[in-house]
Design an enzyme around this catalytic site. Structure first.
Site, PDB file in Angstrom:
ATOM      1  N   ASP A 272      42.184  40.694  48.644  1.00  0.00           N
ATOM      2  CA  ASP A 272      42.652  39.670  49.553  1.00  0.00           C
ATOM      3  C   ASP A 272      43.919  39.655  49.977  1.00  0.00           C
ATOM      4  O   ASP A 272      44.624  40.596  49.512  1.00  0.00           O
ATOM      5  CB  ASP A 272      42.467  38.262  48.803  1.00  0.00           C
ATOM      6  CG  ASP A 272      43.291  38.208  47.563  1.00  0.00           C
ATOM      7  OD1 ASP A 272      44.390  38.604  47.648  1.00  0.00           O
ATOM      8  OD2 ASP A 272      42.725  37.976  46.333  1.00  0.00           O
ATOM      9  N   VAL A 273      44.289  39.174  50.924  1.00  0.00           N
ATOM     10  CA  VAL A 273      45.446  39.244  51.636  1.00  0.00           C
ATOM     11  C   VAL A 273      46.900  39.182  50.665  1.00  0.00           C
ATOM     12  O   VAL A 273      47.675  40.085  50.796  1.00  0.00           O
ATOM     13  CB  VAL A 273      45.855  38.043  52.810  1.00  0.00           C
ATOM     14  CG1 VAL A 273      46.868  38.450  53.522  1.00  0.00           C
ATOM     15  CG2 VAL A 273      44.421  38.228  53.855  1.00  0.00           C
TER      16      VAL A 273
END
Length: 408
Positions: A272-273
């Site tokens: 994820d980011v």
């Protein structure tokens, strides 16, 4: 004829002075050289009459037999031994045109034999060189051998959508959309089925009017230290994509790999980011599918930095697991790392193998803790190099791929 008789007489005197003995098994031949004198002069009448019929005992060695070398015997000087000597006469013309007899071959014959020997040696070397070149070059194969190779060793035909994605045209999903829209032709005909089996080396494939290269790009594998804020999407509209960190590598592709198409890179799995650390980037779809699928049971190690205090109850709760995507997931290892002077927050070492989306975050959240930062440091047997800076990458070797569980 008078000159010839004189030469013969001189040869007979030379023969009488030789003392070479021959083995008893040599062949003996008696040769008569008659001479005729036409109007001999009175002064030479005695010489011509005495040499009117001269005899030479010329002995030749037998064919295909090895005889011992002749030995000199100074004590034997009889006429029988003289007749049995090994002697080959050469009758040649001298510079004045007169016939003479000598015991050695003429000079021009020796020179011709030497030239013939040199030419034969050159031909032999040339034939050896050509034979070596023939061995080094690939031999021609029969039709049966080529058919056997194509059936057993040649890469089988692949789905059209997979070929387009491997060639770097677009992602697998975008390639299917191009096929459905009729923008792809195979051998001159529009193809609307992504599952159509094609061979880029034989079939002529066009996408939007551009010919697809016959050769597929080579497979490449990278380990990248993902920074925070980058997503694992390979879309062209994404500016902060993980793949964009490899733009410099792709720009220099033509210099390092002339004549080969550029690979279309994508990430193996996702982070994820907000998560940093190890991410694998490749263009090998089969490799990516095997590593990212939960059935591979490939262990992944994370370091989670926690906001707040962590006690034994939290560790037990995390180790019990939680439900992620409808499946109960339990971690392999949960460990509280020792406190470090430069890091005030507690850190947890968590190892999982299911590979579910946000699995580590869900485990920590289920225990009532909040993650400050999360970093992946290991996949399988491959660990992120400690000296690899954020946003940098290294190319994986075969040993690294084996550590990841890949045997392809």
């Amino acid at each position: 004829m008078v000159a010839m008789a004189a030469a013969v007489a001189a040869a007979s005197v030379a023969l009488s002075s030789l003392r070479l003995s021959r083995p008893s098994h040599l062949i003996r031949t008696r040769c008569h050289l008659p001479t005729t004198a036409s109007s001999p002069s009175p002064s030479r009448s005695g010489a011509s009459s005495s040499s009117s019929a001269l005899e030479f005992n010329i002995t030749f060695a037998p064919n295909k037999s090895k005889s011992p070398s002749p030995k000199f015997d100074s004590e034997t000087n009889s006429s029988d031994e003289l007749g049995e000597q090994l002697f080959i006469p050469w009758i040649v013309r001298d510079e004045n045109g007169n016939l003479t007899m000598q015991s050695t071959p003429p000079a021009r014959l020796l020179q011709g034999m030497a030239n013939a020997k040199t030419q034969s040696t050159r031909k032999k070397k040339k034939s050896e060189g050509s034979s070596k070149a023939g061995v080094s070059s690939e031999p021609k194969r029969s039709k049966a051998a080529r058919r056997f190779y194509n059936q057993n060793f040649r890469d089988p035909p692949q789905r059209l959508s997979k070929v387009l994605a491997s060639s770097g045209v677009a992602s697998r999903r975008s390639s299917e959309e191009l096929i459905f829209e009729g923008k792809v032709t195979v051998n001159g005909s529009a193809c609307n089925t992504p599952q159509t089996k094609v061979d880029p080396a034989r079939d002529v494939i066009y996408v939007n009017g551009k010919r697809l290269p016959k050769k597929l790009p080579p497979k490449v594998y990278f380990a990248l230290n993902k920074p925070k804020g980058y997503i694992c999407s390979s879309g062209e509209k994404e500016t902060k994509s993980v793949v964009s960190l490899l733009d410099d590598y792709l720009k220099s592709w033509d210099k390092r790999n002339p004549g080969q198409p550029k690979p279309r890179l994508f990430t193996v799995g996702r982070l994820d980011v907000a998560t940093t650390g190890l991410i694998i980037v490749t263009n090998d779809g089969e490799f990516a599918q095997k590593l990212s699928h939960p059935s591979s049971k490939l262990s992944k190690e994370y370091i989670a930095t926690i906001d707040g205090a962590v006690n034994k109850r939290h560790l037990i709760k995390i180790s019990e697991g939680t439900i992620v995507e409808g499946v109960h997931c339990t971690p392999d290892v949960v460990e509280l790392l020792p406190q470090q002077p430069d890091i005030s927050r507690p850190r947890l070492r968590i190892v999982v193998h299911d590979g579910r989306t946000h699995e580590v975050r869900e485990l920590v959240k289920n225990a009532g803790l909040e993650i400050h930062s999360l970093k992946r440091v290991r996949i399988g047997g491959f660990r992120l190099p400690s000296d690899l800076a954020l946003g940098k990458h290294i190319e994986l070797k075969q040993s690294n791929l084996g550590a990841l569980g890949w045997k392809g």
